[in-house]
Design a protein around this motif. Structure first.
Motif, PDB file in Angstrom:
ATOM      1  N   VAL A  28       0.843  -1.199   0.000  1.00  0.00           N
ATOM      2  CA  VAL A  28       0.000   0.000   0.000  1.00  0.00           C
ATOM      3  C   VAL A  28       0.880   1.252   0.000  1.00  0.00           C
ATOM      4  O   VAL A  28       0.675   2.177  -0.781  1.00  0.00           O
ATOM      5  N   GLN A  69      -9.879   5.843  -7.268  1.00  0.00           N
ATOM      6  CA  GLN A  69      -9.733   4.584  -8.008  1.00  0.00           C
ATOM      7  C   GLN A  69      -8.711   3.664  -7.350  1.00  0.00           C
ATOM      8  O   GLN A  69      -8.846   2.452  -7.380  1.00  0.00           O
ATOM      9  N   LEU A  70      -7.695   4.280  -6.758  1.00  0.00           N
ATOM     10  CA  LEU A  70      -6.680   3.460  -6.098  1.00  0.00           C
ATOM     11  C   LEU A  70      -7.126   3.032  -4.700  1.00  0.00           C
ATOM     12  O   LEU A  70      -6.495   2.191  -4.083  1.00  0.00           O
ATOM     13  N   GLY A  71      -8.232   3.601  -4.217  1.00  0.00           N
ATOM     14  CA  GLY A  71      -8.800   3.140  -2.945  1.00  0.00           C
ATOM     15  C   GLY A  71      -8.375   3.943  -1.729  1.00  0.00           C
ATOM     16  O   GLY A  71      -8.504   3.487  -0.603  1.00  0.00           O
ATOM     17  N   PHE A  72      -7.837   5.181  -1.954  1.00  0.00           N
ATOM     18  CA  PHE A  72      -7.293   5.947  -0.828  1.00  0.00           C
ATOM     19  C   PHE A  72      -8.382   6.547   0.074  1.00  0.00           C
ATOM     20  O   PHE A  72      -8.096   6.946   1.195  1.00  0.00           O
ATOM     21  N   ALA A  89     -10.223   4.401   3.279  1.00  0.00           N
ATOM     22  CA  ALA A  89      -9.567   3.098   3.061  1.00  0.00           C
ATOM     23  C   ALA A  89      -9.716   2.145   4.236  1.00  0.00           C
ATOM     24  O   ALA A  89      -9.659   0.929   4.057  1.00  0.00           O
ATOM     25  N   GLY A 129     -17.957  -0.089  -1.014  1.00  0.00           N
ATOM     26  CA  GLY A 129     -16.935   0.311  -1.979  1.00  0.00           C
ATOM     27  C   GLY A 129     -15.640   0.788  -1.346  1.00  0.00           C
ATOM     28  O   GLY A 129     -14.754   1.305  -2.042  1.00  0.00           O
ATOM     29  N   ALA A 145     -12.008   0.238   0.781  1.00  0.00           N
ATOM     30  CA  ALA A 145     -10.981  -0.802   0.635  1.00  0.00           C
ATOM     31  C   ALA A 145     -10.929  -1.766   1.823  1.00  0.00           C
ATOM     32  O   ALA A 145     -10.452  -2.886   1.694  1.00  0.00           O
ATOM     33  N   GLY A 146     -11.419  -1.342   2.987  1.00  0.00           N
ATOM     34  CA  GLY A 146     -11.448  -2.238   4.150  1.00  0.00           C
ATOM     35  C   GLY A 146     -10.062  -2.624   4.659  1.00  0.00           C
ATOM     36  O   GLY A 146      -9.828  -3.755   5.051  1.00  0.00           O
ATOM     37  N   MET A 147      -9.158  -1.656   4.665  1.00  0.00           N
ATOM     38  CA  MET A 147      -7.784  -1.968   5.079  1.00  0.00           C
ATOM     39  C   MET A 147      -7.587  -1.666   6.567  1.00  0.00           C
ATOM     40  O   MET A 147      -8.446  -1.091   7.219  1.00  0.00           O
ATOM     41  N   ILE A 185      -0.987   5.518   4.104  1.00  0.00           N
ATOM     42  CA  ILE A 185      -1.519   6.313   2.983  1.00  0.00           C
ATOM     43  C   ILE A 185      -1.381   7.798   3.315  1.00  0.00           C
ATOM     44  O   ILE A 185      -0.923   8.600   2.495  1.00  0.00           O
TER      45      ILE A 185
END
Lengths: 388, 258
Positions: free
Chosen positions: A21, A56-59, A62, A68, A70-72, A80
């Motif tokens: 990431v 689009q990259l999920g930032f 997150a 929708g 990223a679930g990080m 990030i």
């Protein structure tokens, strides 16, 4: 290519996923942010074209699950923020507000319909959000807020104004905090172009120039009953959001500090004075570089541990206060020291140092000023609140 | 179109390497690894072809257990699944052995196309791809800078990079193998969702022993070391005319810079 600094060899403590990431964000900042940021800073424009790319990259949001996102982990989220702020505090501020102050409250306090309507769009960068808590007369003491949310029919009428609101003029949705008829502070989702809602951008800032900052005004602004974030329950709900954002700031500050240290170190090794020796060979310069690296390293370790605690659900808001307070303070000191080392070159935007330094002046006082966090921690250790 | 992309895990570039005690390789402790640069371009090209023609991108690597990291990154970038042939390092310092191992899995997978990088950033043999194509009796093109496919994805037209800025255009029928040059495309970023889904994608391990290749090695690394740098100086005496003449002669014959 920037590789970060890791004097205490903490990299092996990060999972492969977390490092991946970080790599993605670092590459993004290197390719997409650094080539354009000085221009945006100079012209005081927000690089809004980067919003969709970041999404689009999920930032965005997150560390939230579902819708929708990223679930990080929170450590990923922190990394990030660190890398974005190495680019510029404006971008990190954007992402902090969108994720921690808009998506988080909708995710935490919103109805199923509110979540379904807004979270996917906010995660995809199709909608931008802002967070209205601070008022012109109530900054450090939000409990005194004057904004009213008067119940009227099946909806509410908002009156009041909010100050220093990041993303204000570019936001499609504002999370606005107001005092209800029962004297309790609650959150509302106010869409742009709602009659009676107006945003006015602050111009001529010396700091966070690549970010939009606005005043929000509500004059008999009528919203429907389902604009209420029904899970909000007093000021503590707003403060929960701030804890999320402050966490991201603690990480972000490390990124800005690394950028400044990087410039200072490169400069000190290449700049020659007195007998054609690099200034890095002088004791006073070495002392500065060592101080910077030491403080960056301590801040990194603090973030790493705070992130792991947060992932275990054990991080307290006071611990987050300590992280935000310390890391922003040392980042600003690193920036000032770097600017000093660069001499006259430190004041021009051929180098990122002055920009970070100016940005960090804001970061030091937003989301709870340095001094207010001191008092929060003072209360934590003595049990005596000094601000009442 | 089913595409196998062969990738190699190599130590991160710009690392300050140290030699191990036997001078047989670098110290691997605390090294950071990444996908070999050319291979990452090859993977990007594969992903673009998949986006155009549909199909599957399978990653294939020969290496130590650690190579799983490179494969996970490849999966995060968008490959569908991965195969890791876990091999002892001393066996795979010979590109022919690597090519043979890759062939064994390529025969299982039967792809339409194999893409790999021109060379690796560590050993830089630049032979593995070509050897693999020869072992498979497939047409191949090296140092590829552009890949064009027909509409149905049965033939390829590729541009190869030659010396002095020249390009050579080659047509190939599939199945074929291409070795991809760096800079052919812009490698995408691994999105956070990609990184999350990579954890769940299939990564199959194949044991080196099961391939029955042991003992076939032709190349052995005897020793590695850093180039010795020596500073030499010489004062040429005599008259300026004489010294200049001697200097020009030395520049021509010894230093070969004139």
């Amino acid at each position: 290519m920037f590789k970060g600094y890791d004097f205490m060899n903490i990299d092996p403590l990060f999972s492969d996923e977390e490092k991946m990431v970080r790599r993605t964000v670092r590459d993004f900042v290197e390719d997409r942010v650094l080539p354009i940021i000085e221009k945006h800073n100079r012209e005081a424009t927000f690089p809004i074209h980067l919003v969709k790319e970041m999404a689009q990259l999920g930032f965005l949001g997150a560390n939230l699950q579902g819708y929708g996102c990223a679930g990080m982990s929170n450590v990923c989220y922190g990394l990030i923020m660190q890398e974005l702020e190495r680019g510029d505090s404006s971008l990190r501020s954007f992402a902090s507000v969108q994720g921690s102050l808009v998506m988080y409250p909708i995710h935490t306090f919103g109805s199923k319909e509110q979540k379904q309507r807004w979270l996917p769009r906010l995660a995809a960068g199709e909608a931008i959000g802002c967070f209205g808590l601070t008022e012109p007369d109530f900054g450090s003491n939000p409990a005194g807020m004057l904004t009213r949310a008067h119940k009227s029919g099946d909806g509410y009428v908002l009156n009041g104004s909010k100050a220093w609101i990041t993303n204000g003029n570019v936001a499609d949705i504002a999370v606005v905090w107001g005092r209800c008829d029962d004297d309790k502070i609650r959150g509302f989702l106010v869409e742009k172009e709602t009659p009676g809602f107006e945003a006015r951008e602050y111009k001529n800032k010396w700091s966070l120039r690549a970010s939009v900052t606005s005043e929000l005004m509500f004059h008999d602004c009528r919203v429907s009953g389902d604009a209420l974030l029904s899970g909000t329950d007093g000021l503590r709900s707003a403060l929960m959001c701030l804890t999320q954002a402050r966490y991201s700031i603690a990480w972000g500050a490390v990124g800005a500090a690394m950028a400044c240290y990087h410039s200072a170190l490169e400069w000190a090794l290449q700049r020659k004075q007195f007998s054609n020796k690099p200034i890095a060979s002088h004791q006073l310069v070495q002392e500065k570089l060592v101080w910077m690296l030491t403080e960056i390293t301590k801040a990194q370790l603090l973030c790493y541990h705070l992130g792991r605690l947060k992932d275990q659900g054990r991080a307290t808001s006071a611990q987050v206060s300590l992280g935000k307070r310390n890391n922003v303070y040392v980042a600003l000191e690193v920036a000032r020291m770097a600017r000093d080392l660069l001499g006259a070159n430190g004041i021009v935007d051929d180098y990122p140092v002055f920009r970070h330094m100016c940005n960090l002046e804001t970061v030091k006082t937003y989301e709870g000023t340095h001094d207010i966090h001191t008092l929060v921690l003072g209360q934590e250790i003595t049990g005596i609140p000094a601000f009442e | 179109m089913k595409i196998v992309t062969c990738i190699k895990q190599v130590p991160e570039k710009d690392t300050r390497f140290e030699l191990n005690t036997e001078d047989s390789w670098i110290k691997e402790q605390d090294l950071t690894y990444e996908i070999n640069e050319c291979d990452e371009y090859a993977l990007e090209e594969a992903l673009r072809l998949k986006e155009k023609h549909g199909g599957e991108v399978v990653l294939l690597s020969v290496g130590s257990d650690l190579a799983e990291r490179a494969l996970r990154r490849g999966l995060a970038l968008g490959a569908d699944r991965a195969i890791l042939i876990v091999a002892p390092r001393e066996e795979i310092s010979d590109p022919l052995m690597v090519a043979r191992a890759l062939r064994a899995q390529a025969q299982v997978e039967q792809p339409d196309l194999i893409l790999t990088g021109v060379r690796s950033d560590d050993h830089a043999f630049a032979q593995t791809g070509t050897m693999l194509a020869e072992l498979l009796h497939w047409p191949h093109a090296t140092i590829v800078m552009k890949v064009e496919t027909d509409e149905v994805g049965k033939t390829l037209k590729v541009q190869r990079e030659l010396e002095a800025g020249l390009l050579e255009e080659v047509a190939l029928a599939l199945p074929a193998l291409l070795t991809i040059q760096q800079g052919i495309n812009q490698v995408r970023y691994a999105s956070l969702k990609g990184i999350m889904t990579a954890k769940k994608k299939e990564l199959r391990r194949v044991d080196w022993i099961s391939l029955g290749l042991s003992g076939g090695k032709k190349i052995q690394i005897e020793r590695i070391g850093f180039p010795k740098s020596e500073k030499k100086f010489e004062i040429i005496g005599g008259s300026p005319e004489h010294a200049a003449a001697v200097l020009v002669e030395k520049m021509k014959k010894e230093m070969k810079i004139l």
